[in-house]
Design a protein around this motif. Structure first.
Motif, short mmCIF file in Angstrom:
data_model
loop_
_atom_site.label_atom_id
_atom_site.label_comp_id
_atom_site.label_asym_id
_atom_site.label_seq_id
_atom_site.Cartn_x
_atom_site.Cartn_y
_atom_site.Cartn_z
N ALA A 1 43.33 40.94 44.43
CA ALA A 1 42.77 40.75 43.10
C ALA A 1 43.84 40.30 42.13
N MET A 2 45.08 40.72 42.36
CA MET A 2 46.14 40.44 41.40
C MET A 2 47.45 40.12 42.10
N LEU B 1 37.86 41.60 39.56
CA LEU B 1 38.00 42.74 38.64
C LEU B 1 36.65 43.10 38.04
N VAL C 1 41.79 44.89 33.17
CA VAL C 1 43.11 44.44 33.59
C VAL C 1 44.09 45.59 33.37
N LEU D 1 46.81 44.40 44.79
CA LEU D 1 48.00 43.65 44.38
C LEU D 1 48.75 43.11 45.58
N TYR E 1 45.34 37.34 37.67
CA TYR E 1 44.26 38.14 38.23
C TYR E 1 43.01 37.31 38.44
#
Lengths: 311, 425
Positions: free
Chosen positions: B268-269, B165, B172, B195, B160
């Protein structure tokens, strides 16, 4: 006259021809004949990677597969997978061949006249043929990349949303056809251009004198004049496209899902991706593809012959 | 035109013959090592490491020559995607196979089942085996024999972007449900998508499946499990993540697109493994290397789990230089080399003793991934293990593009498994 005498006499008369032909027969026998016979044989067994004969260094593992008759064919033909893939393969072949042929025909007609920079255009249009196919296909794949590809960047510049070129079943089908058409046009172009140049110019002149317009000249001189060439290239192109493994495999690997999977890529999957590799089922698919194409070729030639074609 | 084609065919034939001839000639290795005494000859090593890793591995492999000056190590980098087929072709055709092969954990049983790998029990290749992590040894064994030495171990984690975030004001996520909720905030506050979901590679489906308490098959009782309720729920999860725009995905080029999206800060992830740590850190979003965080893979409705992966080192059964190959495997899997691998590439060692070395213990990625690996789920180490992925791939593509419902997809995957695994229920 006994058979032996006849053979001896034939050989005596044609020994030179036989000698000349021998290397070709030998090479074709090794390269095409043996694999073909072996493929047909394997399709009648349950051979896979784990039971065929293997030599691993000094170790020798004997073959343990057995003859199973037509079981593989029965399994393939009773499985809906085969018919689904066949449907798409036919659509793919018809789509690609017709688009390639029409584009090639249009371009050939445009280039079959004296215009400035004709050599340049001809060279540019043959370019896809000069580049190794896999390089072209990888380039297309980069163009098609939904997130980072140039095509979508261009569309974004025009305010159009990203197109899922290879990520949506319908788009992926169109994308693989487009790429294959691009690859196939040069062959059509060259063949048809050759055909066009063999049509005597006097015919056009005479037609013009008689007051035929451009469409009538095309319809009544160009089309019949090209028939010999076009019937051959269409058949060849259909056979190649039916088995066009690299375009499908390198662009989508048959995906998304199985949307673009044609018969040969599925046979590849059985033979190279599944584990242990299923040689017998894959061979059965291969033989079925061969039978289908042979049938098409025979029917096509019959149809042409009926139209007075000597081929 | 016809003559032209025939000419091309003839050229192709000649080229084909020439190729076949060279291929046949290439099979014989020079085996000087079997006579006892000092090791000599050539050891060909096929490595499958990625672009960011291969230079390091080449150097490590060639370091073997310092210990055994008469041995020549021929390092060949084979891209991961081609390596399995390439090895099978070479080994099955008894021509051109390497002496030592880096085998993915799911490949070892497959190759061993076909007789391509030399059993290593009682050879010098297996050295100080009590030192190996027990979960790393699982995949090296097939039908009571050992066919490989574990080289690296890995599992998936949630990579991440700490800054995104934080800017979005979300923590998370511990589950995919939490992730979907956070996605709206992330999009609103930072513009990034939450994601990147690897829709192209079935390995990435496993966390969703394990998260529902499911598995692909139960190898002990020979039962196909993917088409039970957990499989359906897992397909539903990936579909809802993509449909709600919490995740973006691709059916092709996922590896490149995921890494790029993460590096550029567009997502972001991403769920990824330690092999992409170096690659991710090379991107502009991680100019400050500390900005890359790694957390356990989010859980599903009833559990949390990520697949245990990694690489083993195997010796080709037909190697002409078995003694030197065994020694090379021992060297590449030794504590010293494993420590260097971790220091330079942040990959996880398979030896317990290496984790006690301060440089390894304090490696940020090891600190995270070690507990994750300890809790990772082992796959069924069966010969067909590797072919269980392709049916999932086809169906996850179909679910993500709307061509099949999660229920249909789970059922179709199960049916495909029963075709592959004839004696399974």
């Amino acid at each position: 006259m006994t058979f032996a005498v006849r053979v001896r006499r034939a050989f005596g008369t044609h020994w030179y021809a036989w000698t000349m032909v021998a290397p070709v027969v030998l090479v074709i026998g090794v390269i095409i004949g043996y694999p073909l016979v072996r493929g047909v044989f394997l399709s009648l067994t349950d051979a896979n990677e784990a039971n065929v004969e293997r030599h691993i260094g000094v170790n020798h593992l004997p073959a343990t597969y057995k003859f199973t008759g037509l079981d593989n064919y029965q399994a393939v033909l009773s499985d809906s997978v085969f018919w689904d893939r066949l449907g798409w393969t036919v659509l793919w072949t018809v789509g690609c061949v017709s688009l390639t042929f029409l584009t090639g025909l249009a371009l050939a007609n445009m280039l079959n006249r004296t215009l400035r920079g004709r050599t340049f255009y001809r060279l540019a249009l043959i370019l896809p043929w000069a580049v190794p196919a896999f390089i072209s296909i990888f380039t297309w794949r980069m163009l098609y990349n939904e997130k980072n590809g140039i095509l979508n960047k261009l569309l974004a510049g025009g305010g159009i949303d990203a197109v899922p070129w290879l990520n949506d079943p319908t788009w992926a089908k169109l994308s693989v056809i487009a790429c294959n058409v691009w690859l196939g046009v040069p062959f059509m172009l060259v063949a048809l251009l050759g055909g066009l140049q063999s049509i005597p110019g006097e015919l056009y002149e005479a037609a013009e004198m008689d007051g035929a317009n451009a469409w009538q000249r095309f319809r009544n001189i160009t089309v019949p004049g090209l028939r010999a060439v076009s019937s051959t290239v269409i058949l060849l192109s259909a056979i190649w496209t039916f088995n066009m493994f690299p375009v499908i495999f390198l662009l989508t690997r048959g995906g998304p899902g199985d949307a673009t999977e044609i018969l040969v890529t599925y046979a590849y999957r059985l033979s190279f991706i599944d584990s242990p590799r299923d040689f017998s089922a894959s061979a059965a698919w291969g033989v079925l593809i061969l039978v289908l194409l042979s049938l098409v070729a025979v029917v096509y030639r019959r149809a042409l012959r009926k139209q007075g074609e000597v081929w | 035109m016809r003559r032209g084609i025939r000419g091309v065919t003839a050229t192709a034939l000649v080229a084909g013959l020439a190729l076949a001839a060279t291929a046949c000639g290439g099979g014989e290795g020079d085996g000087g090592g079997d006579s006892g005494g000092e090791l000599s000859g050539t050891v060909t090593f096929w490595d499958t490491s990625n672009d960011a890793e291969k230079a390091t591995y080449k150097k490590l492999a060639e370091g073997f020559q310092k210990e055994h000056p008469k041995v020549h190590v021929k390092y060949v980098n084979v891209p991961f995607g081609d390596a399995n087929a390439k090895f099978k072709n070479a080994a099955g055709g008894n021509s051109g196979a390497p002496d030592v092969m880096r085998t993915e954990v799911a490949w070892t049983a497959d190759f061993a089942n076909l007789g391509y790998l030399a059993p290593l029990d009682g050879t010098p290749a297996l050295d100080n085996t009590e030192d190996y992590l027990p979960q790393a040894v699982g995949s090296t064994r097939f039908k009571g024999k050992t066919y490989a030495a574990p080289q690296v171990i890995d599992t998936l984690g949630l990579f991440y972007n700490k800054k995104i975030l934080k800017d979005a004001g979300v923590g998370v996520p511990k589950s995919f449900t939490e992730l979907a909720t956070a996605a709206k905030k992330i999009k609103a506050k930072t513009g990034a998508t939450a994601l990147y979901l690897r829709g192209d590679d079935p390995y990435w489906f496993l966390p969703y499946l394990y998260g529902e308490g499911g598995d692909m098959v139960d190898a002990r009782d020979k039962i196909v499990e993917i088409d039970d309720g957990a499989g359906v729920k897992a397909f539903k999860t990936i579909k809802s993540l993509v449909d709600s725009k919490a995740a973006i995905t691709d059916a092709t080029d996922g590896q490149e697109n995921q890494l790029k999206a993460l590096k550029d800060g567009n997502v972001a992830m991403a769920i990824d493994g330690p092999w992409d740590i170096e690659g991710a850190r090379a991107g502009k979003a991680f100019k400050d290397k500390k900005n890359l965080g790694v957390a356990p893979v989010p859980g599903g409705g009833s559990a949390q789990g990520s697949p245990q992966g990694g690489w083993n080192l195997s010796v080709y059964a037909g190697s002409a230089n078995l003694r030197a190959s065994y020694a090379f495997v021992k060297y590449m899997s030794s504590a010293k080399i494993q420590q260097q691998t971790t220091e330079q590439l942040s990959l996880l060692p398979t030896r317990k003793s290496v984790y006690d070395v301060p440089a390894v213990k304090n490696n940020e990625m090891v600190e995270f991934f070690k507990p994750a690996v300890d809790g990772a789920v082992q796959r069924p180490w069966i010969a067909e293990g590797n072919s269980l992925f392709e049916p999932i791939k086809v169906q996850m593509n179909k679910v993500l593009t709307g061509a099949a419902s999660p229920e249909q997809a789970a059922k179709a995957t199960g049916d495909a498994y029963r075709k592959l695994l004839k004696d399974y229920k």
